[in-house]
Design a protein around this motif. Structure first.
Motif, mmCIF file in Angstrom:
data_model
loop_
_atom_site.group_PDB
_atom_site.id
_atom_site.type_symbol
_atom_site.label_atom_id
_atom_site.label_comp_id
_atom_site.label_asym_id
_atom_site.label_seq_id
_atom_site.Cartn_x
_atom_site.Cartn_y
_atom_site.Cartn_z
ATOM 1 N N CYS A 267 39.625 38.321 48.286
ATOM 2 C CA CYS A 267 41.021 38.592 47.927
ATOM 3 C C CYS A 267 41.543 37.536 46.961
ATOM 4 C CB CYS A 267 41.870 38.640 49.194
ATOM 5 S SG CYS A 267 43.620 38.988 48.904
ATOM 6 N N ARG A 268 41.239 36.275 47.220
ATOM 7 C CA ARG A 268 41.660 35.214 46.295
ATOM 8 C C ARG A 268 41.102 35.455 44.894
ATOM 9 N NH1 ARG A 268 40.081 31.796 50.442
ATOM 10 N NH2 ARG A 268 41.795 30.836 51.605
ATOM 11 N N ASN A 269 39.818 35.765 44.839
ATOM 12 C CA ASN A 269 39.184 36.003 43.541
ATOM 13 C C ASN A 269 39.837 37.182 42.826
ATOM 14 O OD1 ASN A 269 37.398 33.898 43.978
ATOM 15 N ND2 ASN A 269 35.806 35.206 44.838
ATOM 16 N N HIS A 270 40.168 38.236 43.586
ATOM 17 C CA HIS A 270 40.815 39.402 43.001
ATOM 18 C C HIS A 270 42.183 39.023 42.430
ATOM 19 C CE1 HIS A 270 41.610 43.734 42.556
ATOM 20 N NE2 HIS A 270 42.860 43.433 42.918
ATOM 21 N N MET A 271 42.936 38.236 43.169
ATOM 22 C CA MET A 271 44.261 37.833 42.698
ATOM 23 C C MET A 271 44.153 36.975 41.442
ATOM 24 S SD MET A 271 46.183 37.056 46.335
ATOM 25 C CE MET A 271 47.780 36.758 45.573
ATOM 26 N N GLN A 272 43.161 36.108 41.389
ATOM 27 C CA GLN A 272 42.973 35.297 40.194
ATOM 28 C C GLN A 272 42.642 36.164 38.986
ATOM 29 O OE1 GLN A 272 40.033 32.567 41.920
ATOM 30 N NE2 GLN A 272 41.470 30.886 41.615
ATOM 31 N N GLN A 273 41.829 37.189 39.207
ATOM 32 C CA GLN A 273 41.498 38.102 38.112
ATOM 33 C C GLN A 273 42.732 38.857 37.618
ATOM 34 O OE1 GLN A 273 38.401 40.551 39.756
ATOM 35 N NE2 GLN A 273 36.943 38.846 39.893
ATOM 36 N N CYS A 274 43.713 39.006 38.485
ATOM 37 C CA CYS A 274 44.958 39.674 38.115
ATOM 38 C C CYS A 274 45.967 38.719 37.492
ATOM 39 C CB CYS A 274 45.575 40.356 39.334
ATOM 40 S SG CYS A 274 44.626 41.757 39.955
ATOM 41 N N GLY A 275 45.602 37.451 37.320
ATOM 42 C CA GLY A 275 46.478 36.495 36.654
ATOM 43 C C GLY A 275 47.199 35.527 37.563
ATOM 44 N N TYR A 342 51.133 44.000 39.671
ATOM 45 C CA TYR A 342 51.666 42.992 38.762
ATOM 46 C C TYR A 342 50.870 42.919 37.478
ATOM 47 C CZ TYR A 342 55.698 40.758 40.737
ATOM 48 O OH TYR A 342 56.977 40.495 41.119
ATOM 49 N N ARG A 343 49.562 43.071 37.578
ATOM 50 C CA ARG A 343 48.750 43.049 36.362
ATOM 51 C C ARG A 343 49.061 44.273 35.489
ATOM 52 N NH1 ARG A 343 42.337 42.684 36.948
ATOM 53 N NH2 ARG A 343 42.762 44.510 38.262
ATOM 54 N N GLU A 344 49.203 45.423 36.135
ATOM 55 C CA GLU A 344 49.471 46.653 35.385
ATOM 56 C C GLU A 344 50.829 46.615 34.697
ATOM 57 O OE1 GLU A 344 49.025 49.697 38.273
ATOM 58 O OE2 GLU A 344 46.860 49.393 38.500
ATOM 59 N N LYS A 345 51.791 45.960 35.330
ATOM 60 C CA LYS A 345 53.123 45.864 34.728
ATOM 61 C C LYS A 345 53.170 44.817 33.616
ATOM 62 C CE LYS A 345 55.599 47.223 38.943
ATOM 63 N NZ LYS A 345 56.479 46.769 40.040
ATOM 64 N N GLY A 346 52.078 44.054 33.483
ATOM 65 C CA GLY A 346 52.037 43.045 32.434
ATOM 66 C C GLY A 346 52.875 41.832 32.731
ATOM 67 N N CYS A 347 53.210 41.632 34.028
ATOM 68 C CA CYS A 347 54.033 40.472 34.384
ATOM 69 C C CYS A 347 53.276 39.175 34.134
ATOM 70 C CB CYS A 347 54.434 40.555 35.855
ATOM 71 S SG CYS A 347 55.515 41.950 36.200
ATOM 72 N N TYR A 348 51.962 39.208 34.353
ATOM 73 C CA TYR A 348 51.148 38.026 34.122
ATOM 74 C C TYR A 348 50.027 38.397 33.155
ATOM 75 C CZ TYR A 348 53.268 36.877 38.595
ATOM 76 O OH TYR A 348 54.148 36.674 39.618
ATOM 77 N N THR A 349 49.768 37.525 32.234
ATOM 78 C CA THR A 349 48.573 37.651 31.417
ATOM 79 C C THR A 349 47.565 36.661 31.964
ATOM 80 O OG1 THR A 349 49.462 36.044 29.881
ATOM 81 C CG2 THR A 349 49.888 38.360 29.410
#
Length: 448
Positions: A267-275, A342-349
């Motif tokens: 889960c941590r790794n997934h969140m990091q991949q999402c920014g 959040y990644r899909e909304k572009g909130c974080y790059t």
């Protein structure tokens, strides 16, 4: 007693008993409570373990009391050497026992919750003291999930014949990792575990562990210390939850924990991949560096709440999530879906390359480094006990520079004092008070 006589109103009354024959007495345990405590000691590898129904707060007071009692008649200074990120319970204990705290320089923390005490710094500090202190005290894991080098600190403490005491409130589960990272395993003399924080125990249930080699020094005093500072009416509901947890720990918990820790790492790794910027932490925390993502921790925590995810702690810089094997797969997936959205909304790059710098700087502006409180600038005007019991007055925090702090002012969580009772308040302290939403402080009357 109890007055409900076992009749159901809330639903738990039939299990809510008191010191009737056969139920044993917590602070003078000789029967089933003592037997259950001995079972816990075998599970944790301690020389002796004692139950608390008032959390680690009571355990901390009892541990410091045991240090005082063991030092009676010896050439030992009534001082605790500590890292600065202590819980207010430790300050309360020092006020009640009339002890002083000697904070180790060079910890250089990034946050009030974090203060790293290295073996080298500790060795240097103990080398220049004229008398041995009562003990060395550290918090590990801390609220952000950072862990101290307990094994290294324990080696230094053994060299100077000083006991190491650990506030392990957030780390009861550490014993069951492979290998164990529990303070008793790593060489601490005593530690407290808030069983309710990471194990399926009712809120307030905690353990006080004494290492085998220190049983003769400290264990005899623990029940008396707990009786001195604690209630004479401990909750038998909490005691039963502590007792039932023995079976939980003995029946496959180690393997369940191993599987959950691995899933949480995914889960941590997934969140990091999402920014998301994830800070390194102990195994059951996810610590998000919100400010380094261009958002405030409070706003991120509110978005998580709307998504059905309640964080343990948030401030302007961080969001802390505490998980245990009692969290379901659906819980983990909900967190991953939140990251996906959040990644899909572009909130974080890619936060490592293109953080919204304007927002990031706004989050961090006017933020004094907590390191200024740990590098020798703080002066003590009177003892902790004198400050706590002296007449005080409450004033706006912006008027407090130069005044002497009386009763401590903290927010909970994390309940870590920015200033310690008896210290003279500095400009940096005022700015940190304001940063954490503290608008008034209690100072000694007439202090200037």
């Amino acid at each position: 007693m109890p007055g409900h006589k076992g009749n159901a109103f809330l639903g738990c009354e039939s299990m809510d008993i008191t010191e009737i024959p056969g139920a044993d007495v917590l602070h003078h345990a000789t029967g089933i409570i003592r037997e259950s405590e001995e079972t816990v000691a075998s599970l944790f590898g301690s020389g002796a373990t004692f139950f608390s129904t008032e959390g680690s707060s009571l355990c901390i007071k009892a541990m410091l009391d045991a240090l005082v009692q063991a030092a009676y008649g010896k050439e030992i200074c009534p001082v605790i050497v500590a890292a600065r990120n202590i819980h207010r319970s430790m300050v309360d204990a020092c006020a009640l026992l009339d002890l002083d705290i000697r904070f180790v320089k060079g910890s250089n923390p990034r946050h009030i919750c974090t203060s790293r005490l290295t073996p080298e710094n500790l060795h240097r500090e103990l080398s220049v003291m004229d008398k041995r202190p009562l003990g060395v005290y550290v918090t590990s894991p801390d609220y952000l999930g950072e862990m101290q080098d307990i094994a290294g600190l324990a080696r230094v403490c053994r060299e100077f014949c000083v006991p190491l005491v650990v506030d392990n409130a957030h780390g009861a589960y550490l014993r069951f990792l492979e290998p164990s990272r529990h303070p008793i395993t790593l060489g601490a003399a005593m530690c407290c575990d808030s069983a309710h924080k990471t194990l399926p125990v009712l809120t307030g249930g905690a353990y006080l562990h004494v290492a085998e080699e220190f049983v003769k020094d400290f264990a005899w005093r623990i029940p008396g210390g707990m009786a001195l500072f604690g209630s004479t009416s401990p909750s038998y509901l909490l005691l039963q939850s502590l007792d039932l947890c023995n079976r939980y720990l003995a029946d496959g918990y180690r393997e369940r924990l191993k599987l959950f820790v691995a899933r949480l790492e995914q889960c941590r790794n997934h969140m990091q991949q999402c920014g998301f910027v994830i800070r390194e932490s102990e195994a059951l925390k996810i610590t998000i560096e919100a400010a380094n993502m261009g958002v405030s921790g409070e706003s991120l925590a509110e978005k998580l709440r709307v998504a059905g995810i309640e964080c343990e702690y948030s401030d302007r810089d961080y969001v802390v999530l505490m998980l245990t094997p009692e969290n379901t797969e659906e819980d983990i997936q909900r967190l991953e879906r939140f990251a996906d959205a959040y990644r899909e909304k572009g909130c974080y790059t890619d936060s490592r390359q293109s953080v919204n710098r304007e927002v990031k700087e706004k989050c961090q502006e006017g933020s004094p480094s907590p390191a200024t409180l740990y590098m020798g600038e703080v002066t003590r005007a009177c003892s902790i006990r004198e400050a706590v019991f002296a007449p005080g007055e409450e004033i706006p925090v912006e008027e407090a520079v130069g005044r002497i702090l009386g009763a401590e002012t903290v927010s909970c969580p994390p309940a870590i004092p920015i200033a310690i009772c008896g210290e003279r308040i500095t400009h940096e302290m005022v700015r940190l008070f304001q940063r954490y939403g503290i608008s008034t402080v209690t100072v000694l009357k007439g202090s200037s």
